[in-house]
Design an enzyme around this catalytic site. Structure first.
Site, short mmCIF file in Angstrom:
data_model
loop_
_atom_site.label_atom_id
_atom_site.label_comp_id
_atom_site.label_asym_id
_atom_site.label_seq_id
_atom_site.Cartn_x
_atom_site.Cartn_y
_atom_site.Cartn_z
N ASP A 44 -32.32 -28.21 17.14
CA ASP A 44 -33.44 -29.14 17.33
C ASP A 44 -33.05 -30.32 18.21
O ASP A 44 -33.18 -31.47 17.80
CB ASP A 44 -33.94 -29.61 15.95
N ASP A 77 -35.17 -24.59 18.76
CA ASP A 77 -35.87 -25.79 19.25
C ASP A 77 -34.94 -26.44 20.26
O ASP A 77 -34.47 -27.57 20.12
CB ASP A 77 -36.30 -26.74 18.13
N TYR A 80 -37.72 -29.65 23.79
CA TYR A 80 -38.97 -30.26 23.29
C TYR A 80 -39.81 -30.72 24.47
O TYR A 80 -39.26 -31.02 25.52
CB TYR A 80 -38.64 -31.46 22.39
N ASN A 115 -39.62 -22.52 17.07
CA ASN A 115 -41.07 -22.48 17.27
C ASN A 115 -41.50 -23.31 18.47
O ASN A 115 -42.43 -22.94 19.18
CB ASN A 115 -41.81 -22.91 16.00
N HIS A 209 -33.84 -19.84 13.17
CA HIS A 209 -34.33 -21.22 13.34
C HIS A 209 -34.91 -21.78 12.04
O HIS A 209 -34.63 -22.92 11.66
CB HIS A 209 -35.41 -21.27 14.44
N HIS A 218 -40.07 -29.13 5.96
CA HIS A 218 -40.66 -27.78 6.08
C HIS A 218 -40.58 -26.93 4.82
O HIS A 218 -41.20 -25.88 4.74
CB HIS A 218 -40.01 -27.04 7.26
N HIS A 244 -34.74 -26.34 12.29
CA HIS A 244 -36.15 -26.56 11.94
C HIS A 244 -36.37 -27.86 11.18
O HIS A 244 -37.19 -28.67 11.61
CB HIS A 244 -36.71 -25.34 11.18
N ASP A 245 -35.71 -28.06 10.05
CA ASP A 245 -35.71 -29.38 9.41
C ASP A 245 -34.79 -30.27 10.25
O ASP A 245 -33.64 -29.88 10.51
CB ASP A 245 -35.13 -29.29 8.00
N HIS A 246 -35.28 -31.47 10.63
CA HIS A 246 -34.47 -32.34 11.49
C HIS A 246 -33.52 -33.18 10.64
O HIS A 246 -33.65 -34.40 10.54
CB HIS A 246 -35.37 -33.24 12.34
#
Ligand SMILES: *[C@@H]1O[C@H](CO)[C@@H](O)[C@H](O)[C@H]1NC(C)=O
Length: 325
Positions: A44, A77, A80, A115, A209, A218, A244-246
């Site tokens: 991410d 990710d 961005y 995603n 991810h 999430h 996915h979770d930052h």
């Protein structure tokens, strides 16, 4: 003569059956002469250096040097907000080449798609043209990486998530080469199941991810709990590594030895969300950072670091060597 060629044909048939049971592309990476392997995991991240991406990159460079890393894993990710617009998108250099400049990070990167990557031109991220621009880059949908003592199974998790398909008005996802969805997912699960069954490596790590277990924004990904997790449990997977979770998370399972590790702190974080989870939470940090993995045939060590490169959490596990006789 006839029976000889018959045997050859039978052998060829067996070989083709064997290869058709493992459609996932298989890559190899050598380990160090002393039998060890070390790597960093980041997720991410691609924000043109902003939101502390550059600070995290600097510390990855320092820790990468200290651990003499062999490669880097990206949990997706990568760019961005919406992946890349094409192979000529300058974000590739601005968020990757020009950010991870440390000497120790000039190694192969193995990446999956997140995603947000699916909101852009997915085929661009998968394109060999990017490897010509920066030969560290390698992003594939699902693949296997063998490094003697360990098999990494990289899984394309975005197509599993229902709401990306059910709300096409909120975001456009690039489903080229994925749709029809059910065929794609069932083939992927079948290939992963046979590849895991065939794996003879001491360690089996799965990288995707999306979260399977999460205490952050999430939460658990229900589609992965129902369809992916049973396969990982059936084949003795040691770690599931995701983004996915930052943030950074380490959750242990109540019903299997699988450790769930989130390394999604590559840039923007601090979401301020904590949800309790029935599994055993070992560590949670809501800020930027990254993870390292150090392996030998008998030991695996996980370390999480913050944006200053300070150690936040350490965990290790050993495996007894069984004689193969
Ligand atoms: C950058 O990192 C520092 C230290 O963790 C943190 O205090 C700050 O809020 C971060 N900045 C952003 C934009 O996330």
């Amino acid at each position: 003569m006839a029976s000889f060629s018959c045997k050859i044909m039978a052998l060829a048939l067996v070989l083709s059956l064997v290869s058709s049971s493992a459609e996932l592309q298989k890559l190899e990476h050598s380990i160090k002469n002393d039998g060890s392997l070390s790597l960093l995991v980041i997720g991410d991240w691609g924000r043109k250096g902003e939101f502390n991406q550059t600070q995290v990159a600097t510390q990855m460079g320092r820790i990468g040097e200290e651990l003499d890393i062999d490669f880097v894993v990206s949990t997706g990710d990568n760019f961005y907000d919406s992946g890349l617009t094409g192979v000529d998108d300058k974000a590739f250099e601005e968020s990757f080449t020009n950010v991870y400049t440390a000497k120790s990070l000039q190694k192969q990167w193995y990446s999956v798609l997140g995603n947000h990557d699916y909101r852009g031109d997915v085929l661009a991220q998968l394109s060999p043209v990017l490897r010509e621009l920066d030969n560290r880059w390698l992003c594939l949908r699902s693949f296997i990486l063998n490094a003697e003592i360990v098999d990494f199974f990289f899984v394309d998790t975005t197509p599993f998530v229902d709401h990306y398909w059910n709300n096409p008005e909120s975001h456009h996802y690039d489903w080229r080469e994925v749709a029809p969805r059910q065929t794609y997912i069932s083939n992927l699960l079948k290939d992963l199941d046979s590849a895991l069954k065939e794996s003879r490596a001491t360690w089996k790590f799965v990288v995707g991810h999306h979260t399977i277990r999460s205490v952050s924004i999430h939460r658990d990904t229900k589609e992965l709990l129902s369809s992916l997790l049973p396969i990982l449990k059936a084949h003795g997977v040691d770690l599931y590594v995701n983004g996915h979770d930052h943030c950074l998370e380490h959750i242990s399972s109540n019903d299997s030895p699988i450790q769930y590790l989130t390394s999604g702190g590559g840039s923007k974080s601090w979401r301020g969300v904590f949800n309790s989870n029935t599994d055993k939470l070992r560590f949670f940090y809501d800020g930027q950072g990254f993870m390292s993995l150090q392996l030998t045939k008998t030991m695996a060590q996980v370390v999480f670091y913050d944006a200053f490169g300070s150690v936040l959490h350490k965990w290790s596990v050993t495996k007894e060597l069984h004689s193969s006789m």
